[in-house]
Each structure stands twice: as C-alpha cells, then as structure tokens.
Write a protein that holds these residues in place. Structure first.
Motif, short mmCIF file in Angstrom:
data_model
loop_
_atom_site.label_atom_id
_atom_site.label_comp_id
_atom_site.label_asym_id
_atom_site.label_seq_id
_atom_site.Cartn_x
_atom_site.Cartn_y
_atom_site.Cartn_z
N SER A 122 50.34 23.34 9.33
CA SER A 122 50.28 21.95 9.79
C SER A 122 49.05 21.65 10.63
CB SER A 122 51.50 21.63 10.65
OG SER A 122 52.67 21.74 9.89
N TRP A 123 48.48 22.66 11.26
CA TRP A 123 47.40 22.43 12.21
C TRP A 123 46.14 23.15 11.77
CZ3 TRP A 123 52.11 24.46 14.35
CH2 TRP A 123 52.96 23.45 14.83
N CYS A 124 45.01 22.62 12.18
CA CYS A 124 43.74 23.27 11.87
C CYS A 124 43.64 24.60 12.60
CB CYS A 124 42.56 22.36 12.23
SG CYS A 124 42.45 21.97 13.99
N SER A 125 44.25 24.67 13.79
CA SER A 125 44.23 25.89 14.59
C SER A 125 45.54 25.99 15.36
CB SER A 125 43.06 25.86 15.58
OG SER A 125 43.23 26.82 16.57
N VAL A 164 44.85 26.07 19.21
CA VAL A 164 44.48 24.83 19.91
C VAL A 164 45.50 23.74 19.61
CG1 VAL A 164 42.69 23.09 20.24
CG2 VAL A 164 42.05 25.47 19.86
N CYS A 165 45.46 23.19 18.39
CA CYS A 165 46.32 22.04 18.06
C CYS A 165 47.80 22.40 17.98
CB CYS A 165 45.84 21.40 16.77
SG CYS A 165 44.23 20.60 16.98
N GLY A 166 48.11 23.54 17.41
CA GLY A 166 49.51 23.96 17.35
C GLY A 166 50.07 24.16 18.74
N ASN A 167 49.28 24.79 19.60
CA ASN A 167 49.70 25.01 20.97
C ASN A 167 49.90 23.69 21.71
OD1 ASN A 167 50.32 26.67 23.24
ND2 ASN A 167 48.29 26.23 24.04
N ARG A 168 48.98 22.75 21.53
CA ARG A 168 49.13 21.42 22.18
C ARG A 168 50.43 20.76 21.77
NH1 ARG A 168 43.39 18.66 20.72
NH2 ARG A 168 42.08 19.97 22.00
N THR A 169 50.69 20.75 20.48
CA THR A 169 51.89 20.09 19.96
C THR A 169 53.15 20.76 20.47
OG1 THR A 169 50.67 19.45 17.97
CG2 THR A 169 53.06 19.37 17.85
N LYS A 170 53.19 22.07 20.42
CA LYS A 170 54.39 22.79 20.87
C LYS A 170 54.59 22.67 22.38
CE LYS A 170 54.72 25.95 17.04
NZ LYS A 170 55.21 27.24 16.64
N THR A 171 53.51 22.68 23.14
CA THR A 171 53.61 22.52 24.59
C THR A 171 54.14 21.13 24.94
OG1 THR A 171 51.83 24.09 24.96
CG2 THR A 171 52.31 22.57 26.76
N GLU A 190 48.04 17.21 14.29
CA GLU A 190 47.85 16.81 15.70
C GLU A 190 47.11 15.48 15.69
OE1 GLU A 190 47.59 16.37 19.67
OE2 GLU A 190 48.86 17.81 18.67
N GLY A 191 47.76 14.44 16.19
CA GLY A 191 47.23 13.09 16.12
C GLY A 191 45.85 12.89 16.71
N THR A 192 45.52 13.64 17.73
CA THR A 192 44.21 13.47 18.36
C THR A 192 43.12 14.26 17.64
OG1 THR A 192 44.59 15.31 19.89
CG2 THR A 192 45.23 13.09 20.64
N CYS A 193 43.49 15.08 16.67
CA CYS A 193 42.52 15.95 16.00
C CYS A 193 42.09 15.40 14.64
CB CYS A 193 43.10 17.36 15.84
SG CYS A 193 41.97 18.49 14.99
N GLN A 194 42.97 15.42 13.67
CA GLN A 194 42.71 14.95 12.31
C GLN A 194 41.61 15.72 11.59
OE1 GLN A 194 44.63 12.20 10.88
NE2 GLN A 194 45.82 12.98 12.59
N TRP A 195 41.36 16.97 12.00
CA TRP A 195 40.35 17.82 11.38
C TRP A 195 40.85 18.29 10.02
CZ3 TRP A 195 35.62 17.92 13.05
CH2 TRP A 195 34.74 18.93 12.65
#
Length: 167
Positions: free
Chosen positions: A133-136, A139-146, A116-121
C-alpha cells in the motif's frame, strides 16, 4: 516501461510541492534524457499543459480513483501479433504519447500510488500478492500506522473518562 511511467508520475512530489516540469524546456529535457525526444525537439506551453494533465490522470488511475483519460495524446492501435498503442507523431508529443501507451504494458497492475494521502508517490509493487500500500513501510507505512494507533488510544481514553459509575 513501468519504470518510465513511475518516474513520470513522480516528477511532481505532492508532499513537498516540488515539480520537475516547471517549463516547456524542462519537459523537453526530461523526455530527451529518457530517449523519448530528439536533441532538437522543443516543447511548447501546450505540451507542458498536456504533460501535467497526463501525469495527474495517470496518478488518479494508479490510485484506482478514476479511469485513465489520456488527454491530448495521439495514439494509434498497431496490430502485428499483439495489439499495442503507438504514438502517431514524433518529438515531444510523441514522447508523451509513448508514456501514455504504457498503460497497456504487462504488469500495469503492479504500478501503484502510495496510499498515504500526503505522499502519492508512484511505486512498483513487487510483493508476491500485490498487496503493498505504501511507497515505503519505514516512512509512509509508519506514519499511517502511528496515526491509527494514536487515534485508537485517544478514542479509548475518551471512553474511559466517560465510564464513571454513580451510586
């Protein structure tokens, strides 16, 4: 050591622009809390500059976006059975070198940065096939998929609106 690298990379939160390493004193404290520097060890401005450059080089390497360039850290190859990198000095520079040396630790490929480009955690991918692919996901997976879903819906509405039959 993977946890150490993860924690070091995560001293900067891309999303909130919050940095734990805002001064040489904060850097020295961070290293002391992890046993990488002694109580009397002090950091200077050059050490802080090296730490930030190392942190971002590791982040880029974890994104697999660039080779990991280990800026300003002095390491030597030690061969006593299995070759490994060891710090050439003690104190704050040695602590930073110990973090850099962890790139050769087993399991390095499990250490990743959230896509997730805005995260980078940074996170450790414990999935069986190393495909996380995502830290969470929450949160991040849901953002990307949404975002992808909304883009698809928006695109299909545009196509539906331009599909008019004229007689």
């Amino acid at each position: 050591m993977l946890e150490l690298v993860r924690d070091f990379v995560n001293t900067y939160d891309v999303e909130t622009d919050a940095d734990e390493l805002t001064s040489p004193a904060e850097l020295a404290l961070w290293l002391r809390e992890r046993g990488l520097a002694a109580e009397g060890d002090r950091a200077g401005d050059d050490d802080l500059t090296t730490a930030i450059a190392l942190r971002e080089a590791l982040r880029a390497g974890l994104r697999r976006a660039a080779p990991v360039d280990l800026p300003g850290v002095a390491l030597r190859v030690t061969i006593d059975g299995t070759p490994r990198l060891t710090p050439m000095s003690a104190g704050v520079p040695g602590g930073l070198a110990a973090i850099a040396a962890a790139v050769l630790d087993p399991g390095w490929e499990r250490l990743k940065v959230c896509s997730e480009g805005t995260c980078q955690w940074a996170f450790i991918d414990a999935s069986k096939n190393r495909s996380r692919s995502w830290c969470s996901m929450k949160v991040c997976g849901n953002r990307t998929k949404t975002r992808a879903y909304r883009a698809r819906k928006h695109g299909s509405r545009r196509l539906q609106g331009s599909n008019t039959d004229t007689v």
